[in-house]
Structure formats: C-alpha cells, structure tokens
Scaffold this motif. Structure first.
Motif, short mmCIF file in Angstrom:
data_model
loop_
_atom_site.label_atom_id
_atom_site.label_comp_id
_atom_site.label_asym_id
_atom_site.label_seq_id
_atom_site.Cartn_x
_atom_site.Cartn_y
_atom_site.Cartn_z
N TRP A 89 6.08 -27.17 -159.70
CA TRP A 89 7.50 -26.84 -159.54
C TRP A 89 8.32 -27.41 -160.69
O TRP A 89 9.15 -26.71 -161.28
CB TRP A 89 8.02 -27.38 -158.20
N PHE A 90 8.10 -28.68 -161.03
CA PHE A 90 8.90 -29.32 -162.07
C PHE A 90 8.61 -28.73 -163.44
O PHE A 90 9.53 -28.44 -164.23
CB PHE A 90 8.65 -30.83 -162.09
N VAL A 128 4.17 -30.36 -156.65
CA VAL A 128 5.40 -30.91 -157.23
C VAL A 128 5.38 -30.76 -158.75
O VAL A 128 6.40 -30.40 -159.37
CB VAL A 128 5.57 -32.39 -156.83
N ALA A 176 9.71 -23.27 -154.83
CA ALA A 176 9.09 -24.42 -154.16
C ALA A 176 8.35 -23.97 -152.90
O ALA A 176 7.24 -24.45 -152.61
CB ALA A 176 10.15 -25.45 -153.81
N LEU A 236 -0.30 -32.02 -152.77
CA LEU A 236 1.14 -32.21 -152.85
C LEU A 236 1.58 -32.57 -154.26
O LEU A 236 2.57 -32.04 -154.77
CB LEU A 236 1.59 -33.29 -151.86
N THR A 237 0.80 -33.46 -154.89
CA THR A 237 1.14 -33.86 -156.26
C THR A 237 1.10 -32.66 -157.20
O THR A 237 2.01 -32.49 -158.03
CB THR A 237 0.16 -34.94 -156.76
#
Length: 263
Positions: A117-118, A114, A12, A110-111
């Motif tokens: 990462w996911f 994320v 992250a 930011l989106t």
C-alpha cells in the motif's frame, strides 16, 4: 483530496483481500513463501484499481496501469515458476520457528500488505491527478522509458540466472551476461522500475510527496530484504569472494578484472 481518500482506502481493501486469500492458500499448501508470488501482482491490482476508478487524467494512469501490470505479472509468474515444487523458503521457516500461525501471518502477510500500500502511493496519486503539460510530458516519457528499461533488465537477468541454474555441471558462481556487471542486476532493474514510476508521479502535485515510497522500495532492494541479505547467504559459496571483488554490488559497472585487462 476526497477522490484520493476513496482510492487509497479502496486500494488498501483490495490488498487486504489479496493477502487474506494468499494466507489461506499458503496454509493449504503448507508454504509461507506463497506470499512472494503475489508481491508484484499486488501492485498491478492497485494500478488497475486506479485505472478503473481514478478521477485523474487518463493518459498517465493508463500508461502506469499497463507497465505495472506487465512488470507485476511477469515477476509473479517468475517467482511461481522458480519456487514451484521446492521446499519452503528458509527465511520464512526460520521466522516461523517458535511462533504461532497468527503471529507469522501478522509478520509476513500484514507487513507485506502495508508495504504494498505504501510503496504504491505514486500509482494512487497518478490515478487522481491531471495529466501534465509542457516539461511534465517530457518527464513522463523519461520516467516511462526508465520503467521499460528496468523491466527489460530485470527480465533478462532472471532469464540468465534461470539458464545458469539449469546447467549441469555449472560454474561456482554466475558471472555471465548482466551478472558479470552487477551481482544483483535483477534488483537493479526493479529499482529502475520504481524510480521511473516516481518520475511519472512527480509531474503533478502532490506526486513529489511520494518520494519516500519509491525510496523505501529501493532501500528494500539494496539494504533490506534484497541484495545485502542475499550477500550474507552467498558469502560462504566457493568463488563468491573473488566474484564480489571484481563485480559491482548493484549498479552495473564494467568488471574490475576486465578493466585491468584492457588498460
């Protein structure tokens, strides 16, 4: 479990740094679409972090590190070459209208961070779990083969589309090669890559729990920001309605017209 927590936090942090640097570059060059260039390389970074700092079996994490790095770097270079010198992506221009720089940064960078990462959770799990035995080895080989096949399909489709765009004059729609069997063969190849990655991850617990990560990637390619969104953009192009009637949306299938001619 502790090893996974350290690795996922480290992943992250790496992705956050990548997005911050990319945001800075995007403001320097005045183009939000720079974010697309680092979509693939971001996953490559996670795979490399897993290879260098993971505590799991060296076999699978090395395998995925190599395959994902090849996939991610090729995709990043392709998008860079495709967008170099052009205008900013219309999607981001529309998104930025009436919003502050900070608001756009959150919605775009930011989106994406994320999501990276996911979706990369299968890579993270592989990095901290043991290499499989017995049938797990077979499933790993099958998964790796699907990744390689998807990578080849995506690369060939991108190359064919790039050649079409260089034609002068060129046909109204690209319906040759892989594009004669699928309207979005590059996205299909991408989906194969992440399906194969999941098959490699599922061979050791808790790899099976990362199914939502690969499923999200496939959903994005089909119904999210991928094929369906592009379909709306292309629907008004001359000749596209006929192309859509005879050609599969996603999974490559024989064209209906060709099938009729052979019957």
């Amino acid at each position: 479990m502790t090893d996974f927590l350290w690795l996922t936090v480290g992943s992250a942090v790496v992705l956050a740094v990548l997005q911050v640097v990319t945001f800075a570059v995007s403001r320097r060059v005045g183009r939000w679409s720079v974010v697309d260039v680092i979509w693939g390389p971001g996953f490559a970074l996670v795979a490399i972090v897993g290879l260098c700092f993971g505590s799991g079996g060296i076999g699978r994490r090395s395998l995925l590190a190599v395959l994902v790095t090849i996939w991610g770097c090729r995709l990043g270079w392709h998008i860079f070459q495709r967008s170099r010198g052009g205008a900013d992506d219309a999607r981001y221009v529309k998104l930025a209208e009436g919003r502050s720089v900070a608001a756009v940064a959150v919605r775009v960078f930011l989106t994406q961070g994320v999501l990276q990462w996911f979706i990369s959770l299968p890579l993270q799990v592989v990095a901290v779990t043991s290499d499989p035995h017995g049938l797990g080895i077979i499933l790993t080989v099958v998964g790796a083969a699907i990744v390689v096949g998807g990578l080849i399909i995506e690369a060939v489709a991108d190359r064919q589309l790039a050649a079409y765009k260089r034609m002068d004059p060129r046909p109204q729609v690209m319906d040759q090669g892989l594009w004669g069997w699928s309207r979005h063969p590059n996205y299909f190849g991408d989906a194969c890559v992440w399906t194969g990655i999941y098959l490699v991850a599922v061979t050791a617990w808790p790899g099976a729990l990362t199914v939502l990560s690969s499923a999200l990637m496939v959903w994005l390619l089909v119904a999210g920001s991928g094929a369906r969104l592009l379909e709306r953009h292309m629907s008004q192009r001359p000749g596209y309605s006929e192309y859509r009637e005879r050609t599969s949306l996603f999974v490559p299938l024989p064209p209906k017209k060709r099938a009729a001619e052979q019957s």
